[in-house]
Design a protein around this motif. Sequence first.
Motif, short mmCIF file in Angstrom:
data_model
loop_
_atom_site.label_atom_id
_atom_site.label_comp_id
_atom_site.label_asym_id
_atom_site.label_seq_id
_atom_site.Cartn_x
_atom_site.Cartn_y
_atom_site.Cartn_z
N LEU A 81 34.46 2.64 38.84
CA LEU A 81 34.88 3.23 37.58
C LEU A 81 34.15 2.62 36.39
N GLU A 82 33.74 1.36 36.52
CA GLU A 82 33.02 0.69 35.44
C GLU A 82 31.72 1.40 35.10
N PHE A 83 31.08 2.00 36.13
CA PHE A 83 29.80 2.68 35.93
C PHE A 83 29.91 4.19 36.10
N GLU A 84 31.11 4.69 35.89
CA GLU A 84 31.37 6.11 36.11
C GLU A 84 30.46 7.01 35.28
N LYS A 85 30.12 6.58 34.08
CA LYS A 85 29.32 7.43 33.19
C LYS A 85 27.90 7.65 33.70
N TYR A 86 27.45 6.81 34.64
CA TYR A 86 26.09 6.95 35.16
C TYR A 86 26.02 7.87 36.37
N PHE A 87 27.18 8.22 36.93
CA PHE A 87 27.16 9.03 38.14
C PHE A 87 26.95 10.50 37.81
N ASP A 89 26.91 14.67 38.28
CA ASP A 89 27.90 15.64 38.75
C ASP A 89 27.56 16.17 40.14
N LYS A 90 26.26 16.20 40.47
CA LYS A 90 25.86 16.78 41.75
C LYS A 90 25.08 15.78 42.59
N PHE A 91 23.90 15.42 42.16
CA PHE A 91 22.93 14.73 43.00
C PHE A 91 22.56 13.38 42.38
N SER A 92 22.74 12.29 43.05
CA SER A 92 23.45 12.00 44.28
C SER A 92 24.29 10.76 43.97
N ILE A 93 25.60 10.88 44.09
CA ILE A 93 26.51 9.80 43.71
C ILE A 93 26.30 8.57 44.58
N THR A 94 26.16 8.77 45.89
CA THR A 94 26.02 7.62 46.79
C THR A 94 24.74 6.83 46.51
N SER A 95 23.64 7.54 46.28
CA SER A 95 22.37 6.86 45.98
C SER A 95 22.46 6.12 44.65
N THR A 96 23.07 6.76 43.66
CA THR A 96 23.23 6.14 42.34
C THR A 96 24.08 4.88 42.45
N GLN A 97 25.16 4.95 43.20
CA GLN A 97 26.02 3.77 43.38
C GLN A 97 25.25 2.62 44.02
N THR A 98 24.51 2.92 45.08
CA THR A 98 23.73 1.87 45.75
C THR A 98 22.76 1.21 44.79
N LEU A 99 22.03 2.00 44.03
CA LEU A 99 21.01 1.47 43.12
C LEU A 99 21.64 0.64 41.99
#
Length: 206
Positions: A81-87, A89-99
Amino acid sequence: HNTVAIIDADDTYDFNFIFKLKENFKSEHDLIVGKRVFLYNEGFLRKGYRFFINKFSSLLFSYKILDLNSGIRVFDKKYFLEFEKYFPDKFSITSTQTLIYVSKKYNIKYLETTYNSRTGRSKINIISDPLNFVLLILKIHMIFSPIKFFGTLGLILIIMGLILGIISLVLFDQITDVSVLLLVLFGFNSILFGLLAESIRLKNND
């Protein structure tokens, strides 16, 4: 609940593996990811594409990323939730989270899990999505490591300018002034921009 588990709903993962991830999720871990072991032949293009994005992101972030966009993982809701603004809407939440977690030096653990052929068609477009992944990787790198991103770009431009100057001097007995000057100037501007962006990032983190 503070612990969140996600899994792709396409029958590719063993659902019971979620419980194994949860059992291994200790206080020192921020993210546990299921590293996929393919039980079918995914094809040369998809295998090469997956190999490239893992290696490219690992090189750029100086961290061995074993499976960038695995769709089965367990993590602490607080950091997500701390980095929610960077995720996206579509492509790609999992990759963004990892990075993002790699950029923030959070503790990431990988556990191998089997990966079966999916039910239905993949949403990954083998033609356009590799470019989207590269752009995503560069974007996150630029946001969280601006001095490294723009500094590296600046050094490359300066080196290109110097090489061009030496080649033109050797081959034509003169330096192509405009091209060399532009490359070197753009290089120094990129480094200065990186320093400015880094100072803004550090100020916002205070």
